[in-house]
Design an enzyme around this catalytic site. Sequence first.
Site, PDB file in Angstrom:
ATOM      1  N   SER A  10       0.870  -1.237   0.062  1.00 44.06           N
ATOM      2  CA  SER A  10       0.032  -0.001   0.104  1.00 44.06           C
ATOM      3  C   SER A  10       0.778   1.499   0.144  1.00 44.06           C
ATOM      4  O   SER A  10       0.233   2.370  -0.211  1.00 44.06           O
ATOM      5  CB  SER A  10      -0.935  -0.008   1.190  1.00 44.06           C
ATOM      6  OG  SER A  10      -0.288   0.131   2.576  1.00 44.06           O
ATOM      7  N   VAL A  63      -0.736 -10.613   7.181  1.00 46.13           N
ATOM      8  CA  VAL A  63       0.049 -11.444   6.880  1.00 46.13           C
ATOM      9  C   VAL A  63       0.859 -12.155   7.793  1.00 46.13           C
ATOM     10  O   VAL A  63       1.445 -13.440   7.744  1.00 46.13           O
ATOM     11  CB  VAL A  63       1.097 -11.342   5.606  1.00 46.13           C
ATOM     12  CG1 VAL A  63       0.177 -10.777   4.271  1.00 46.13           C
ATOM     13  CG2 VAL A  63       1.832 -10.012   6.083  1.00 46.13           C
ATOM     14  N   TYR A 154      14.394  -6.672  14.503  1.00 48.39           N
ATOM     15  CA  TYR A 154      14.329  -6.471  13.104  1.00 48.39           C
ATOM     16  C   TYR A 154      15.263  -7.091  12.389  1.00 48.39           C
ATOM     17  O   TYR A 154      15.302  -7.715  11.457  1.00 48.39           O
ATOM     18  CB  TYR A 154      14.406  -4.909  12.799  1.00 48.39           C
ATOM     19  CG  TYR A 154      14.315  -4.672  11.373  1.00 48.39           C
ATOM     20  CD1 TYR A 154      13.023  -4.550  10.696  1.00 48.39           C
ATOM     21  CD2 TYR A 154      15.512  -4.055  10.632  1.00 48.39           C
ATOM     22  CE1 TYR A 154      12.915  -4.116   9.285  1.00 48.39           C
ATOM     23  CE2 TYR A 154      14.974  -3.760   9.109  1.00 48.39           C
ATOM     24  CZ  TYR A 154      13.958  -3.702   8.574  1.00 48.39           C
ATOM     25  OH  TYR A 154      13.813  -3.330   7.225  1.00 48.39           O
ATOM     26  N   LYS A 158      15.175 -10.352   9.739  1.00 47.52           N
ATOM     27  CA  LYS A 158      15.768 -10.224   8.329  1.00 47.52           C
ATOM     28  C   LYS A 158      16.716 -11.122   7.998  1.00 47.52           C
ATOM     29  O   LYS A 158      16.797 -11.674   6.901  1.00 47.52           O
ATOM     30  CB  LYS A 158      16.267  -8.588   7.996  1.00 47.52           C
ATOM     31  CG  LYS A 158      14.954  -7.711   7.833  1.00 47.52           C
ATOM     32  CD  LYS A 158      14.148  -7.940   7.115  1.00 47.52           C
ATOM     33  CE  LYS A 158      12.978  -6.772   6.889  1.00 47.52           C
ATOM     34  NZ  LYS A 158      11.854  -7.063   5.878  1.00 47.52           N
TER      35      LYS A 158
END
Length: 246
Positions: A10, A63, A154, A158
């Site tokens: 988005s 998700v 984070y 990743k």
Amino acid sequence: MATALITGASQGIGACIAKRLAKDGFNVVINHYPSDGDKEKAEAVAEECRAFGVKAECYAADVSKYEDCEAMVKAAKADFGTIDALVNNAGITKDALLARMKETDYDTVIAVNQKSVFNMMKLVCSVMMRQKHGRIVNVASVAGLYGNPGQVNYSASKAAIIGMTKSVAKEYGSRNITCNAVAPGLIRTPMTDVLSDELKAKMIEAVALRRYGEPEEIASVVSFLVSDDASYVSGQVIEISGGLSM
């Protein structure tokens, strides 16, 4: 016509990827978080995609939740017929030094950033196996390669994505499915806009090109990885950081 599904599309990098793949001739499945604000942004992205003469539809799904992903993939397959490319882009940050990081903030970042990739790859790979063709690109980060103070959650999410990328590339290569990752550095997005000017200046000093990257520069590499030109590229992590690691 081939179809690409992009999570977290988005705004920011995800939106740029959706528009670039639409320009390349892909129909696009635009995933957004189930909120009115995100829906409105996603619909605007879809309109820009349709200007290229392709089909573009928006699908609300958290998700991080398997059942949401399952419903979205089922709907997208019914609506578009195929899912030829999957771009796992959805991600958030909840930064804090390890000593101050809340367990809930760790768990939430892992769920949105990393569990979502498991959910989507598991579901979409089933579709791609039946098609005997597919391209998967996971959006990792330089934080997953080198770590970053204040981003234990984070960086962990990743780094996990990078390991998952290599594993899936090995598992599904014989089915003509490639799986690669991109690792962006300092990119101009809503996520970096909130940083202080002092921190931004310090971070740019570490970049050889001495500037931000633009979301379109990430989209260009993703465009290559889902194209026929990258048919023999799999299990790779492409750093897009302007020379940050040198």
